[in-house]
Write an enzyme that holds these catalytic residues in place. Sequence first.
Site, PDB file in Angstrom:
ATOM      1  N   GLY A  35       0.790  -1.234   0.000  1.00 59.41           N
ATOM      2  CA  GLY A  35       0.000   0.000   0.000  1.00 59.41           C
ATOM      3  C   GLY A  35       0.815   1.274   0.000  1.00 59.41           C
ATOM      4  O   GLY A  35       0.295   2.339   0.336  1.00 59.41           O
ATOM      5  N   SER A  36       2.083   1.205  -0.423  1.00 55.71           N
ATOM      6  CA  SER A  36       2.879   2.438  -0.400  1.00 55.71           C
ATOM      7  C   SER A  36       2.351   3.450  -1.419  1.00 55.71           C
ATOM      8  O   SER A  36       2.420   4.664  -1.180  1.00 55.71           O
ATOM      9  CB  SER A  36       4.363   2.141  -0.631  1.00 55.71           C
ATOM     10  OG  SER A  36       4.600   1.701  -1.950  1.00 55.71           O
ATOM     11  N   ASN A  37       1.824   2.987  -2.535  1.00 54.27           N
ATOM     12  CA  ASN A  37       1.240   3.935  -3.501  1.00 54.27           C
ATOM     13  C   ASN A  37      -0.035   4.567  -2.946  1.00 54.27           C
ATOM     14  O   ASN A  37      -0.262   5.769  -3.124  1.00 54.27           O
ATOM     15  CB  ASN A  37       0.980   3.243  -4.845  1.00 54.27           C
ATOM     16  CG  ASN A  37       2.239   3.154  -5.685  1.00 54.27           C
ATOM     17  OD1 ASN A  37       2.707   4.153  -6.216  1.00 54.27           O
ATOM     18  ND2 ASN A  37       2.823   1.964  -5.760  1.00 54.27           N
ATOM     19  N   ASN A  39      -4.155   2.709 -13.376  1.00 50.44           N
ATOM     20  CA  ASN A  39      -3.229   1.700 -12.847  1.00 50.44           C
ATOM     21  C   ASN A  39      -1.824   2.279 -12.864  1.00 50.44           C
ATOM     22  O   ASN A  39      -1.513   3.177 -13.661  1.00 50.44           O
ATOM     23  CB  ASN A  39      -3.279   0.446 -13.727  1.00 50.44           C
ATOM     24  CG  ASN A  39      -2.385  -0.659 -13.202  1.00 50.44           C
ATOM     25  OD1 ASN A  39      -2.359  -0.939 -12.000  1.00 50.44           O
ATOM     26  ND2 ASN A  39      -1.620  -1.283 -14.083  1.00 50.44           N
ATOM     27  N   HIS A  82       2.168   0.907 -13.264  1.00 50.66           N
ATOM     28  CA  HIS A  82       2.953  -0.260 -13.672  1.00 50.66           C
ATOM     29  C   HIS A  82       4.435   0.062 -13.489  1.00 50.66           C
ATOM     30  O   HIS A  82       4.891   1.139 -13.890  1.00 50.66           O
ATOM     31  CB  HIS A  82       2.662  -0.589 -15.146  1.00 50.66           C
ATOM     32  CG  HIS A  82       3.394  -1.805 -15.601  1.00 50.66           C
ATOM     33  ND1 HIS A  82       3.001  -3.079 -15.235  1.00 50.66           N
ATOM     34  CD2 HIS A  82       4.515  -1.963 -16.355  1.00 50.66           C
ATOM     35  CE1 HIS A  82       3.847  -3.954 -15.753  1.00 50.66           C
ATOM     36  NE2 HIS A  82       4.779  -3.306 -16.430  1.00 50.66           N
ATOM     37  N   GLN A  98       9.841   6.827  -7.557  1.00 48.55           N
ATOM     38  CA  GLN A  98       9.215   7.592  -8.654  1.00 48.55           C
ATOM     39  C   GLN A  98       7.710   7.336  -8.725  1.00 48.55           C
ATOM     40  O   GLN A  98       6.938   8.251  -9.055  1.00 48.55           O
ATOM     41  CB  GLN A  98       9.891   7.258  -9.986  1.00 48.55           C
ATOM     42  CG  GLN A  98      11.342   7.690 -10.045  1.00 48.55           C
ATOM     43  CD  GLN A  98      11.522   9.166  -9.706  1.00 48.55           C
ATOM     44  OE1 GLN A  98      10.781  10.022 -10.187  1.00 48.55           O
ATOM     45  NE2 GLN A  98      12.500   9.467  -8.865  1.00 48.55           N
TER      46      GLN A  98
END
Length: 205
Positions: free
Chosen positions: A14-16, A111, A113, A177
Amino acid sequence: MPPLRIGVLGSGSGSNMQSVLDAIGAGTLNAELRLVLSDVPDAGILDRARRNGVPCAWLDCSPFKTKLDGEAEQRCIATLRKYEVDTVVLAGFMRIVKPALLDAFPQRVLNIHPALLPAFPGLHAWKQALDYGVKITGCTVHFVDAGTDTGPIIVQRSVPVLDGDTPESLHARIQVQEHQAYPEALRLLSEGRLSLEGRRVVTRP
Ligand code: GRF
Protein backbone atom coordinates in the site's frame (compact mmCIF):
# COMPACT_ATOMS: atom_id res chain seq x y z
CA MET A 1 -13.85 21.07 -9.83
CA PRO A 2 -15.25 18.87 -7.02
CA PRO A 3 -12.72 16.56 -5.33
CA LEU A 4 -12.08 13.16 -6.88
CA ARG A 5 -13.75 10.43 -4.86
CA ILE A 6 -11.17 7.69 -4.95
CA GLY A 7 -11.50 3.97 -4.27
CA VAL A 8 -8.22 2.02 -4.17
CA LEU A 9 -7.85 -1.66 -5.02
CA GLY A 10 -4.55 -3.20 -3.90
CA SER A 11 -2.94 -6.48 -2.94
CA GLY A 12 0.36 -5.40 -1.39
CA SER A 13 1.97 -3.06 1.08
CA GLY A 14 0.00 0.00 0.00
CA SER A 15 2.88 2.44 -0.40
CA ASN A 16 1.24 3.93 -3.50
CA MET A 17 -2.05 4.31 -1.64
CA GLN A 18 -0.04 6.08 1.07
CA SER A 19 1.44 8.49 -1.47
CA VAL A 20 -2.08 9.41 -2.59
CA LEU A 21 -3.18 9.92 1.01
CA ASP A 22 -0.09 12.04 1.71
CA ALA A 23 -0.77 14.24 -1.31
CA ILE A 24 -4.35 14.75 -0.16
CA GLY A 25 -3.08 15.57 3.35
CA ALA A 26 -0.52 18.02 1.96
CA GLY A 27 -3.21 19.81 -0.02
CA THR A 28 -1.59 19.04 -3.37
CA LEU A 29 -4.33 16.69 -4.57
CA ASN A 30 -8.00 17.66 -4.50
CA ALA A 31 -9.45 14.26 -3.66
CA GLU A 32 -11.03 12.13 -0.96
CA LEU A 33 -9.95 8.56 -0.33
CA ARG A 34 -13.33 6.95 0.20
CA LEU A 35 -12.50 3.26 0.37
CA VAL A 36 -9.69 0.68 0.13
CA LEU A 37 -10.41 -2.89 -0.96
CA SER A 38 -7.90 -5.74 -1.03
CA ASP A 39 -8.18 -9.27 -2.33
CA VAL A 40 -5.54 -10.31 0.24
CA PRO A 41 -7.03 -10.46 3.75
CA ASP A 42 -3.77 -9.65 5.59
CA ALA A 43 -2.33 -7.19 3.05
CA GLY A 44 -0.36 -4.25 4.40
CA ILE A 45 -2.58 -1.90 2.43
CA LEU A 46 -5.50 -2.74 4.74
CA ASP A 47 -3.38 -2.02 7.83
CA ARG A 48 -2.31 1.30 6.38
CA ALA A 49 -5.92 2.19 5.56
CA ARG A 50 -7.02 1.34 9.12
CA ARG A 51 -4.16 3.37 10.63
CA ASN A 52 -5.27 6.34 8.54
CA GLY A 53 -8.96 5.95 9.36
CA VAL A 54 -9.93 5.06 5.78
CA PRO A 55 -12.83 2.59 5.37
CA CYS A 56 -11.44 -0.69 4.08
CA ALA A 57 -12.38 -4.31 3.56
CA TRP A 58 -11.21 -7.63 2.25
CA LEU A 59 -12.75 -8.44 -1.10
CA ASP A 60 -13.14 -12.20 -1.43
CA CYS A 61 -12.41 -12.84 -5.11
CA SER A 62 -12.76 -16.61 -5.09
CA PRO A 63 -13.12 -18.82 -7.04
CA PHE A 64 -10.83 -16.82 -9.37
CA LYS A 65 -7.09 -16.63 -8.73
CA THR A 66 -5.88 -14.05 -11.24
CA LYS A 67 -8.89 -11.95 -12.19
CA LEU A 68 -11.73 -9.95 -10.68
CA ASP A 69 -14.81 -11.44 -12.24
CA GLY A 70 -18.32 -12.77 -11.67
CA GLU A 71 -20.04 -12.28 -8.35
CA ALA A 72 -16.93 -10.79 -6.69
CA GLU A 73 -16.72 -8.17 -9.42
CA GLN A 74 -20.39 -7.25 -8.88
CA ARG A 75 -19.81 -6.98 -5.12
CA CYS A 76 -16.79 -4.78 -5.79
CA ILE A 77 -18.76 -2.44 -8.07
CA ALA A 78 -21.65 -2.27 -5.59
CA THR A 79 -19.29 -1.43 -2.71
CA LEU A 80 -17.49 1.26 -4.71
CA ARG A 81 -20.87 2.76 -5.60
CA LYS A 82 -22.05 2.60 -2.01
CA TYR A 83 -19.06 4.74 -1.04
CA GLU A 84 -19.80 7.06 -3.97
CA VAL A 85 -16.45 6.42 -5.59
CA ASP A 86 -15.96 8.07 -9.00
CA THR A 87 -12.30 7.15 -9.63
CA VAL A 88 -10.83 3.67 -9.21
CA VAL A 89 -7.10 3.55 -8.45
CA LEU A 90 -5.39 0.21 -8.94
CA ALA A 91 -2.31 0.27 -6.72
CA GLY A 92 -0.53 -3.05 -6.80
CA PHE A 93 -3.77 -4.93 -7.49
CA MET A 94 -2.61 -8.32 -8.73
CA ARG A 95 -5.71 -9.25 -10.71
CA ILE A 96 -6.96 -8.55 -14.20
CA VAL A 97 -10.00 -6.29 -14.11
CA LYS A 98 -12.75 -7.09 -16.59
CA PRO A 99 -15.11 -4.96 -18.72
CA ALA A 100 -17.93 -4.79 -16.14
CA LEU A 101 -15.76 -2.70 -13.78
CA LEU A 102 -14.35 -0.61 -16.63
CA ASP A 103 -17.87 0.04 -17.96
CA ALA A 104 -19.05 1.06 -14.49
CA PHE A 105 -16.29 3.73 -14.28
CA PRO A 106 -15.59 4.80 -17.87
CA GLN A 107 -12.18 6.48 -18.28
CA ARG A 108 -11.94 6.49 -14.50
CA VAL A 109 -9.90 3.36 -13.75
CA LEU A 110 -6.17 4.02 -13.42
CA ASN A 111 -3.23 1.70 -12.85
CA ILE A 112 0.45 2.06 -12.05
CA HIS A 113 2.95 -0.26 -13.67
CA PRO A 114 6.60 -0.57 -12.60
CA ALA A 115 8.16 -0.17 -16.07
CA LEU A 116 8.09 2.21 -19.01
CA LEU A 117 5.20 0.72 -20.98
CA PRO A 118 4.86 -0.69 -23.56
CA ALA A 119 8.08 -2.35 -22.42
CA PHE A 120 7.79 -5.14 -19.88
CA PRO A 121 4.05 -5.53 -19.27
CA GLY A 122 2.86 -8.18 -16.86
CA LEU A 123 4.39 -9.51 -13.68
CA HIS A 124 7.72 -8.54 -12.05
CA ALA A 125 8.40 -5.82 -14.60
CA TRP A 126 11.50 -4.59 -12.74
CA LYS A 127 13.00 -8.08 -12.93
CA GLN A 128 12.11 -8.32 -16.63
CA ALA A 129 13.95 -5.01 -17.19
CA LEU A 130 16.99 -6.16 -15.23
CA ASP A 131 17.15 -9.52 -17.02
CA TYR A 132 16.78 -7.81 -20.42
CA GLY A 133 19.66 -5.47 -19.68
CA VAL A 134 18.02 -2.09 -20.30
CA LYS A 135 19.84 0.91 -18.84
CA ILE A 136 16.72 2.95 -18.16
CA THR A 137 13.37 1.81 -16.85
CA GLY A 138 10.73 3.50 -14.71
CA CYS A 139 7.03 3.57 -14.03
CA THR A 140 3.84 4.34 -15.93
CA VAL A 141 0.45 5.57 -14.78
CA HIS A 142 -2.20 4.75 -17.36
CA PHE A 143 -5.92 4.46 -17.90
CA VAL A 144 -6.98 0.83 -17.79
CA ASP A 145 -8.49 -0.73 -20.88
CA ALA A 146 -9.46 -4.31 -21.70
CA GLY A 147 -5.86 -5.41 -22.29
CA THR A 148 -3.10 -6.05 -19.78
CA ASP A 149 -1.07 -2.87 -19.20
CA THR A 150 -2.12 -1.50 -22.61
CA GLY A 151 -4.24 1.54 -21.75
CA PRO A 152 -3.51 5.19 -22.64
CA ILE A 153 -0.47 6.56 -20.82
CA ILE A 154 -0.91 9.53 -18.48
CA VAL A 155 2.47 9.95 -16.74
CA GLN A 156 5.83 8.20 -17.00
CA ARG A 157 8.96 8.65 -14.90
CA SER A 158 12.32 7.10 -15.64
CA VAL A 159 14.99 5.64 -13.39
CA PRO A 160 18.49 4.40 -14.24
CA VAL A 161 19.37 0.73 -13.97
CA LEU A 162 22.70 0.62 -12.15
CA ASP A 163 25.49 -1.94 -12.29
CA GLY A 164 25.08 -4.18 -9.28
CA ASP A 165 21.30 -3.66 -9.07
CA THR A 166 19.26 -6.52 -7.67
CA PRO A 167 15.56 -6.90 -8.44
CA GLU A 168 14.89 -5.47 -4.98
CA SER A 169 17.16 -2.43 -5.31
CA LEU A 170 15.75 -1.60 -8.72
CA HIS A 171 12.16 -1.98 -7.58
CA ALA A 172 12.87 0.29 -4.60
CA ARG A 173 14.26 2.99 -6.93
CA ILE A 174 11.20 2.66 -9.19
CA GLN A 175 8.86 2.95 -6.21
CA VAL A 176 10.35 6.32 -5.24
CA GLN A 177 9.21 7.59 -8.65
CA GLU A 178 5.86 5.80 -8.42
CA HIS A 179 5.08 7.79 -5.29
CA GLN A 180 5.48 11.00 -7.31
CA ALA A 181 3.83 9.77 -10.50
CA TYR A 182 0.51 8.54 -9.10
CA PRO A 183 -0.36 11.74 -7.21
CA GLU A 184 0.74 13.75 -10.27
CA ALA A 185 -1.55 11.79 -12.63
CA LEU A 186 -4.46 12.07 -10.21
CA ARG A 187 -3.85 15.80 -9.83
CA LEU A 188 -4.09 16.25 -13.61
CA LEU A 189 -7.32 14.24 -13.62
CA SER A 190 -8.75 16.19 -10.67
CA GLU A 191 -8.01 19.48 -12.44
CA GLY A 192 -9.84 18.29 -15.57
CA ARG A 193 -6.66 18.67 -17.61
CA LEU A 194 -6.61 15.27 -19.35
CA SER A 195 -8.25 14.53 -22.67
CA LEU A 196 -8.00 11.57 -24.98
CA GLU A 197 -7.10 11.95 -28.67
CA GLY A 198 -7.15 8.44 -30.10
CA ARG A 199 -5.03 6.60 -27.60
CA ARG A 200 -2.94 9.68 -26.74
CA VAL A 201 -3.59 11.40 -23.46
CA VAL A 202 -3.16 15.14 -23.99
CA THR A 203 -2.44 17.27 -20.94
CA ARG A 204 -3.70 20.84 -20.99
CA PRO A 205 -1.46 23.40 -19.26
C1 GRF B 1 4.09 -1.26 -7.32
O1 GRF B 1 5.44 -1.40 -7.69
C2 GRF B 1 3.21 -1.21 -8.52
O2 GRF B 1 3.80 -0.60 -9.62
C3 GRF B 1 2.98 -2.67 -8.80
O3 GRF B 1 2.86 -3.26 -7.53
C4 GRF B 1 3.59 -2.50 -6.58
C5 GRF B 1 2.66 -2.16 -5.45
O4 GRF B 1 3.34 -1.57 -4.38
N1 GRF B 1 1.85 -2.84 -9.68
P1 GRF B 1 2.54 -0.93 -3.15
O5 GRF B 1 1.60 -1.97 -2.60
O6 GRF B 1 1.83 0.29 -3.62
O7 GRF B 1 3.62 -0.61 -2.15
